[in-house]
Design a protein around this motif. Structure first.
Motif, PDB file in Angstrom:
ATOM      1  N   UNK A 114       0.826  -1.209   0.000  1.00  0.00           N
ATOM      2  CA  UNK A 114       0.000   0.000   0.000  1.00  0.00           C
ATOM      3  C   UNK A 114       0.863   1.262   0.000  1.00  0.00           C
ATOM      4  N   UNK A 115       1.943   1.247   0.750  1.00  0.00           N
ATOM      5  CA  UNK A 115       2.826   2.417   0.826  1.00  0.00           C
ATOM      6  C   UNK A 115       3.598   2.612  -0.476  1.00  0.00           C
ATOM      7  N   UNK A 116       4.059   1.521  -1.066  1.00  0.00           N
ATOM      8  CA  UNK A 116       4.784   1.623  -2.338  1.00  0.00           C
ATOM      9  C   UNK A 116       3.872   2.195  -3.417  1.00  0.00           C
ATOM     10  N   UNK A 117       2.612   1.778  -3.409  1.00  0.00           N
ATOM     11  CA  UNK A 117       1.657   2.298  -4.389  1.00  0.00           C
ATOM     12  C   UNK A 117       1.457   3.806  -4.249  1.00  0.00           C
ATOM     13  N   UNK A 118       1.719   4.338  -3.088  1.00  0.00           N
ATOM     14  CA  UNK A 118       1.602   5.779  -2.863  1.00  0.00           C
ATOM     15  C   UNK A 118       2.916   6.511  -3.132  1.00  0.00           C
ATOM     16  N   UNK A 119       3.873   5.787  -3.713  1.00  0.00           N
ATOM     17  CA  UNK A 119       5.129   6.412  -4.078  1.00  0.00           C
ATOM     18  C   UNK A 119       6.110   6.590  -2.944  1.00  0.00           C
ATOM     19  N   UNK A 120       5.930   5.861  -1.851  1.00  0.00           N
ATOM     20  CA  UNK A 120       6.792   5.990  -0.677  1.00  0.00           C
ATOM     21  C   UNK A 120       7.900   4.940  -0.729  1.00  0.00           C
ATOM     22  N   UNK A 121       9.128   5.364  -0.429  1.00  0.00           N
ATOM     23  CA  UNK A 121      10.237   4.415  -0.329  1.00  0.00           C
ATOM     24  C   UNK A 121      10.114   3.630   0.975  1.00  0.00           C
ATOM     25  N   UNK A 122      10.146   2.318   0.869  1.00  0.00           N
ATOM     26  CA  UNK A 122       9.849   1.459   2.023  1.00  0.00           C
ATOM     27  C   UNK A 122      11.033   0.542   2.335  1.00  0.00           C
ATOM     28  N   UNK A 123      11.356   0.431   3.605  1.00  0.00           N
ATOM     29  CA  UNK A 123      12.315  -0.561   4.099  1.00  0.00           C
ATOM     30  C   UNK A 123      11.568  -1.519   5.020  1.00  0.00           C
ATOM     31  N   UNK A 124      11.660  -2.801   4.743  1.00  0.00           N
ATOM     32  CA  UNK A 124      11.006  -3.824   5.560  1.00  0.00           C
ATOM     33  C   UNK A 124      12.030  -4.455   6.496  1.00  0.00           C
ATOM     34  N   UNK A 125      11.775  -4.378   7.790  1.00  0.00           N
ATOM     35  CA  UNK A 125      12.642  -4.975   8.800  1.00  0.00           C
ATOM     36  C   UNK A 125      11.949  -6.222   9.338  1.00  0.00           C
ATOM     37  N   UNK A 126      12.620  -7.350   9.295  1.00  0.00           N
ATOM     38  CA  UNK A 126      12.036  -8.625   9.715  1.00  0.00           C
ATOM     39  C   UNK A 126      13.026  -9.359  10.604  1.00  0.00           C
ATOM     40  N   UNK A 127      12.572  -9.745  11.800  1.00  0.00           N
ATOM     41  CA  UNK A 127      13.448 -10.434  12.743  1.00  0.00           C
ATOM     42  C   UNK A 127      13.840 -11.823  12.235  1.00  0.00           C
ATOM     43  N   UNK A 128      12.937 -12.488  11.529  1.00  0.00           N
ATOM     44  CA  UNK A 128      13.249 -13.811  10.993  1.00  0.00           C
ATOM     45  C   UNK A 128      14.246 -13.676   9.842  1.00  0.00           C
ATOM     46  N   UNK A 129      14.950 -14.744   9.506  1.00  0.00           N
ATOM     47  CA  UNK A 129      15.940 -14.676   8.415  1.00  0.00           C
ATOM     48  C   UNK A 129      15.321 -14.588   7.031  1.00  0.00           C
ATOM     49  N   UNK A 130      14.003 -14.694   6.930  1.00  0.00           N
ATOM     50  CA  UNK A 130      13.323 -14.624   5.643  1.00  0.00           C
ATOM     51  C   UNK A 130      11.963 -13.979   5.821  1.00  0.00           C
ATOM     52  N   UNK A 131      11.381 -13.496   4.733  1.00  0.00           N
ATOM     53  CA  UNK A 131      10.006 -13.028   4.788  1.00  0.00           C
ATOM     54  C   UNK A 131       9.104 -14.256   4.867  1.00  0.00           C
ATOM     55  N   UNK A 132       7.932 -14.090   5.469  1.00  0.00           N
ATOM     56  CA  UNK A 132       6.950 -15.179   5.604  1.00  0.00           C
ATOM     57  C   UNK A 132       7.613 -16.459   6.131  1.00  0.00           C
ATOM     58  N   UNK A 133       7.989 -16.466   7.407  1.00  0.00           N
ATOM     59  CA  UNK A 133       8.745 -17.590   7.980  1.00  0.00           C
ATOM     60  C   UNK A 133       8.053 -18.941   7.889  1.00  0.00           C
ATOM     61  N   UNK A 134       6.741 -18.965   7.721  1.00  0.00           N
ATOM     62  CA  UNK A 134       6.062 -20.258   7.622  1.00  0.00           C
ATOM     63  C   UNK A 134       6.308 -20.946   6.280  1.00  0.00           C
ATOM     64  N   UNK A 135       6.799 -20.193   5.286  1.00  0.00           N
ATOM     65  CA  UNK A 135       7.053 -20.779   3.975  1.00  0.00           C
ATOM     66  C   UNK A 135       8.435 -21.420   3.924  1.00  0.00           C
ATOM     67  N   UNK A 136       8.559 -22.449   3.085  1.00  0.00           N
ATOM     68  CA  UNK A 136       9.877 -23.017   2.825  1.00  0.00           C
ATOM     69  C   UNK A 136      10.730 -21.979   2.097  1.00  0.00           C
ATOM     70  N   UNK A 137      12.043 -22.100   2.212  1.00  0.00           N
ATOM     71  CA  UNK A 137      12.950 -21.073   1.726  1.00  0.00           C
ATOM     72  C   UNK A 137      12.728 -20.654   0.294  1.00  0.00           C
TER      73      UNK A 137
END
Length: 509
Positions: free
Chosen positions: A7-30
């Motif tokens: 939603x933020x990117x669609x509004x033209x905002x530069x976004x940084x995603x910080x995630x404690x897990x080593x990957x996005x969506x930790x429930x998914x396989x690598x």
């Protein structure tokens, strides 16, 4: 969190995603997380994985690894957990995972009190553990059952297969049942394969590869989990697989499942069917496969000869260091150069061609031959999301996608109605009869892209039936049909160039 990123990117905002897990969506396989990771990077999202927010300042945020991120505002998306204060005041029993413990009738430790929704914890018969499933679908069903039982009913609540799905920009990923880590931690002896197959018949516009991981319990061969990713058709495959888990279907049952087919919607063998066929081939050792996540351990243990069967263009874009790029035809003619008794690992784009070559090598007397499950697609995605310790794996370049293009389905602009370029005035005309999507991924220099449906009209418009024409595709099958089409309308000098790999070997660079 990922929904807010989009939603933020669609509004033209530069976004940084910080995630404690080593990957996005930790429930998914690598490798499935890698698919979403690539989409985020393509849309310019900066990723800070394996770290957390440490401090918020007036103009920036400080991460746990000391990184400073300039920021105008910080959005926290850390989830919720039940407070359970009312349950504690009522002296109700709590579960190990932090929820209010209920039985299969959604009754608490007080027989006069029933509970439902995100706060409850219930025994999962598959894993043998009490779990919370904070999703809208289960909460809705629990509410109906708890209400009925509170007024005298005796209905039982069965823990669902925990299905979920997410869309990030145009990329979609979903899971159902257990992932590999969850299955093994539950004490199950499981195995898995990965396939990448077109969402529907590839000659019909809009087809995209759908990735499927199928997880099954070895002894019973029952499906216990699955993950699916792609741009189209993910939701219906997840729903089919969730139904298969609920019904206790085996690999063979899934392979024989009759699913609806018409070219705009499916292919004769759905990706779900194909995943089951591939799993049976692996299970019976007809075509043993190695998962991308197990590749490094396998190479360290077996020290195999690694053969990459992809065309030279795809290989040059990204490859596994120390692999050998050899086409199927050339390999057939040089079998004697494979060291006797050496294990062989085959890599193709998606695992399909390497299965064919595996059977060829088995027929030629090679005993220890393995297929990389999911091909280089799976290796690349795993490297992007998790990474290997010592393997050198090339990554495909990040694309520069724009948020305003999101409403245009990926690939629709490639209609294939017009040639990509005009043929030279002299010399042979090289015709690539693959799909526009395949052509865009890499083609023989100077080739024009004409689909089989438009090949006759193109030949009639060209008019010069004495002109030398070379037709090629991915393997030589479609081009063989293309040769016949041109010969039917009078072309006398038409040659089947075979696959792209073959063409790159005979055409001067």
């Amino acid at each position: 969190g990922l929904e807010m990123v989009e939603a933020l990117v669609k509004r033209g905002i530069n976004v940084t995603l910080v995630e404690m897990a080593p990957q996005v969506l930790p429930n998914l396989e690598g490798e499935f997380a890698g698919f979403i990771t690539k989409e985020l990077l393509d849309y310019g999202v900066k990723l800070k994985l394996g770290t957390s927010l440490h401090e918020i300042k007036d103009s920036h945020a400080v991460l746990s690894d000391g990184t400073v991120v300039e920021a105008d505002f910080v959005l926290l998306s850390v989830g919720v957990r039940p407070t359970l204060q009312l349950a504690k005041d009522a002296n109700l029993t709590l579960g190990d995972s932090g929820g209010l413990l209920v039985d299969e009738q959604l009754q608490t430790s007080d027989p006069a009190i029933y509970a439902a929704g995100d706060m409850v914890e219930i025994l999962d018969s598959d894993s043998g553990k009490s779990i919370r499933v904070p999703l809208a679908g289960p909460a809705n069903r629990q509410g109906r059952i708890a209400g009925e039982n509170a007024v005298g009913g005796k209905r039982l609540y069965k823990v669902p297969s925990n299905s979920s799905i997410v869309r990030v920009f145009n990329a979609v990923a979903g899971s159902t049942g257990l992932n590999l880590r969850g299955a093994k931690s539950s004490g199950l002896d499981v195995d898995a394969i990965v396939i990448h197959k077109a969402s529907h018949t590839s000659y019909f516009k809009g087809a995209e590869k759908v990735s499927v991981m199928l997880i099954w319990e070895k002894e019973s061969k029952k499906i216990v989990g699955a993950q699916v990713a792609g741009y189209v058709g993910v939701d219906k495959r997840i729903d089919v697989l969730a139904t298969a888990i609920a019904g206790g279907l085996t690999l063979e049952d899934l392979g024989e499942l009759g699913l609806s087919y018409a070219p705009p919607f499916n292919s004769p063998n759905d990706p779900v069917n194909m995943a089951a066929f591939t799993a049976v081939n692996h299970y019976t050792n007809f075509s043993p496969a190695i998962l991308a996540q197990n590749l490094e351990e396998f190479i360290n243990h077996k020290q195999p000869v690694i053969i990459d069967l992809r065309d030279p263009i795809s290989y040059s874009k990204a490859n596994l260091y120390s692999s050998n790029n050899i086409g199927q035809g050339a390999l057939r003619e040089n079998l004697d150069r494979i060291p006797e008794g050496a294990p062989v690992l085959l890599i193709s784009d998606d695992g399909q061609r390497s299965h064919v070559v595996l059977r060829m090598l088995k027929g030629a007397g090679f005993d220890e031959v393995y297929n990389l499950s999911g091909g280089y697609t799976s290796i690349e995605r795993y490297e992007r999301a998790i990474g290997y310790n010592r393997l050198g794996v090339g990554l495909y370049p990040v694309e520069k996608k724009k948020a305003h293009e999101l409403e245009v389905p990926k690939g629709v602009e490639l209609t294939g109605d017009e040639p990509a370029c005009s043929p030279d005035e002299e010399g042979p005309v090289i015709v690539d009869v693959r799909t526009p999507m395949e052509f865009a991924m890499g083609a023989c220099p100077g080739a024009i892209n004409i689909g089989l449906d438009g090949l006759k009209k193109w030949g009639q418009d060209l008019g010069d039936q004495e002109r030398e024409v070379i037709v090629y595709c991915a393997t030589g099958a479609r081009s063989s049909y293309g040769v016949r089409l041109l010969e039917q309308i009078g072309f006398k000098n038409v040659t089947n160039g075979g696959g792209l790999h073959d063409m790159m070997e005979i055409i001067p660079q």
